[in-house]
Design a protein around this motif. Structure first.
Motif: not given
Length: 599
Positions: A523-526, A528-529, A556, A558-560
């Motif tokens: 995931s994109f949030s992963d 970003q971490a 990437c 904005d989702q993955k």
């Protein structure tokens, strides 16, 4: 370490007792060892085969095949030492990795009886003198290899090989010699105190030591001497003797060898199956399962083969030789078939292009580029199984240096393919900063080379940021940047690409594992971490008026983030670009750099 001391003690006690009585037979000795070790070992190896076929990628299956050969020939410690390196498969994913310690023991079983047979006539005094010399040399080499050596093969060799593990076995040997010619200490209070101390030393080692503790260095004296104290002082009526005499503990001791054999395959296959860490509940279930399997092996495999009435000497030797031959042939076949790579490729319609693993990438670099012209730099360079990792565009003087670690190295191919500059990549493992032994000589080379006008600086940013913490990381980065800018070098910072946390092989062989395409994504949030370092990098780039190029948009949205694009895989492991993606990223960097883009 505890295992080695106990083994050294038990085996030596048996040998010297029989030699003192004049009835030692090396054939009898090897028969007992074969009965004790091989039946349960072969049973576990056979049980691993179907799960290796089902759950290992072809590359890992090939490695598994090699380990079958090595385990069968008592040399798995040598194999795992030779395989160890920067890009090696994670240890926790190798089903037979734990057999390295068994190989050390087996090598000891082969050599030690022969040594005693050759030196016994010299007398106990000279035997102990020679063993003491061997002990000091072994401990000294182990300390040097773990604390002072810088070459990765020496460091890993100190961990895996008999010459640097021998001193641990010899502690048990010395305990056996002492108790053969002396009684236990008379004082109950002293035995009580020393046995508690020994138990405490082992407990301290379990609690305080971790994977960063260099082993088998002087640190290993704590658990090994602790074990020696238990052997010598945990006599009847001491607290530790009472503890170790509990039926539960005795039962664990009976099945301990089988438990040792089962634990690593269960954990490794579980981690391969889930492609990562196993949940705590599942770990507990696996531990319980390993004990149940250990009991089964002990009851139905170990005990029958140890019973001479059920299994004759001829039968055990025939079984041992047959098992060694069968598993060696299976391992050779799997290895020659390259882990059945072609078979699974034929079944995989999801991905049609791109290289995985590191061999093809490094071979391509060697075959298409010139070696670094500076001989000192070239000789100090990292290597991948003999392929030197220091190349430049041609034999002309380089004008652009790609500097850092392997996350800088994987940019080189693409950069050279998409601009007319003369590139050189200068990388090492370690920390790519000034005043770090691993990289300072490379920095000096760049600064003093008048032909090099531009430096492309990249690394595994998150790893270094996390390891040092932001304040120290910032200071080290600024010091390095200052050296380059003060030498009038153009500097380009390149942000890191996603780390997928799972190997490209898991994505590549979608068909084998019936996996969804999402297994090639995070995931994109992963992602970003993983970019905690980026705000600092942006600030530094602004303050120093440097170019900062972030190629993450290639992977990437904005989702993955995905390691596959247009049916082409873009990674060779979880974090390193392969040949197609190096070209993709190189083109992106050149296009977005005012320094590199001549158009």
């Amino acid at each position: 370490d505890v295992f080695f001391v106990i083994s050294g003690y038990l085996i030596t006690t048996i040998i010297i007792s029989e030699m003192a009585e004049g009835k030692f037979s090396i054939v009898n000795f090897y028969e007992r060892r074969a009965r004790r070790i091989l039946p349960a070992l072969f049973f576990v190896m056979a049980a691993c085969l179907p799960f290796a076929w089902l759950w290992l990628t072809p590359n890992d299956l090939k490695d598994f095949g090699q380990s079958l050969v090595a385990v069968s020939t008592f040399s798995s410690n040598i194999l795992f030492w030779w395989e160890s390196g920067y890009f090696d498969t994670a240890a926790e994913l190798k089903p037979l990795l734990h057999t390295w310690s068994l190989a050390v023991e087996e090598q000891y079983y082969i050599l030690f009886p022969i040594f005693l047979m050759l030196t016994w006539r010299l007398g106990i005094k000279w035997v102990l003198i020679l063993l003491s010399i061997a002990f000091l040399i072994s401990l000294g080499v182990a300390e040097w290899g773990t604390q002072y050596a810088t070459h990765s093969k020496i460091i890993s060799g100190a961990f895996f090989l008999l010459p640097t593990r021998g001193w641990e076995l010899l502690i048990g040997v010395f305990a056996a010699f002492y108790l053969k010619h002396n009684t236990h200490l008379k004082s109950h209070a002293v035995n009580q105190m020393l046995s508690l101390l020994g138990f405490g030393m082992i407990a301290y080692s379990i609690i305080a030591f971790d994977k960063t503790t260099p082993f088998p260095s002087l640190y290993a004296l704590i658990p090994t001497i602790g074990t020696g104290l238990l052997i010598l002082c945990a006599v009847p009526k001491t607290l530790i003797h009472k503890l170790l005499s509990l039926k539960f503990i005795v039962g664990i001791g009976l099945i301990s060898y089988s438990a040792y054999l089962w634990h690593q395959p269960l954990l490794a296959f579980a981690r391969n199956k889930v492609e990562g860490d196993v949940a705590e509940l599942h770990l507990i279930i696996l531990c319980i399962t390993s004990l149940l399997m250990a009991w089964f092996s002990w009851r139905f495999v170990e005990k029958p083969f140890r019973n001479k009435n059920q299994t004759t000497r001829k039968s055990i030797f025939t079984f041992a030789i047959t098992g060694m031959i069968i598993f060696t042939l299976i391992g050779i076949y799997i290895t020659q078939k390259n882990g059945f790579f072609d078979y699974f490729i034929e079944q995989n319609s999801e991905i049609t292009n791109g290289d995985i693993g590191h061999d093809e990438f490094h071979m391509y670099t060697k075959e298409n580029y010139a070696p670094c012209s500076d001989q000192t730099i070239y000789e100090k360079a990292e290597n991948w199984y003999g392929l030197i990792r220091c190349q430049q565009s041609s034999n002309n003087n380089p004008t652009v240096a790609v500097f850092g670690d392997s996350h800088a190295e994987h940019l080189f191919l693409g950069l050279d393919a998409h601009s007319d500059y003369e590139y050189i990549y200068l990388i090492r493992g370690g920390y790519p900063f000034s005043e770090e032994e691993s990289h300072q000589y490379l920095i000096d080379y760049i600064i003093n080379n008048k032909d090099i006008k531009t430096v492309i600086y990249s690394m595994y940013w998150l790893s270094n940021y996390t390891f040092f913490g932001e304040p120290v990381f910032k200071d080290k980065l600024l010091n390095t940047i200052n050296l380059f800018t003060n030498a009038n070098k153009n500097l380009i910072l390149v942000a890191d690409v996603p780390d997928f946390r799972f190997d490209a092989k898991s994505c590549y062989f979608v068909a084998k594992f019936n996996r969804e395409k999402t297994k090639c994504e995070i995931s994109f949030s992963d992602f970003q971490a993983q970019r905690k370092y980026l705000p600092l990098l942006k600030t530094i780039a602004t303050d120093f008026n440097l170019e900062l190029i972030d190629p993450s948009a290639l992977f990437c949205d904005d989702q993955k983030c995905s390691m596959v694009k247009d049916q082409t895989i873009l990674y060779r492991d979880n974090e390193h670009l392969n040949i197609p993606s190096s070209r993709l990223v190189g083109e992106f960097i050149v296009r977005n750099s005012t320094i590199l883009d001549k158009n």
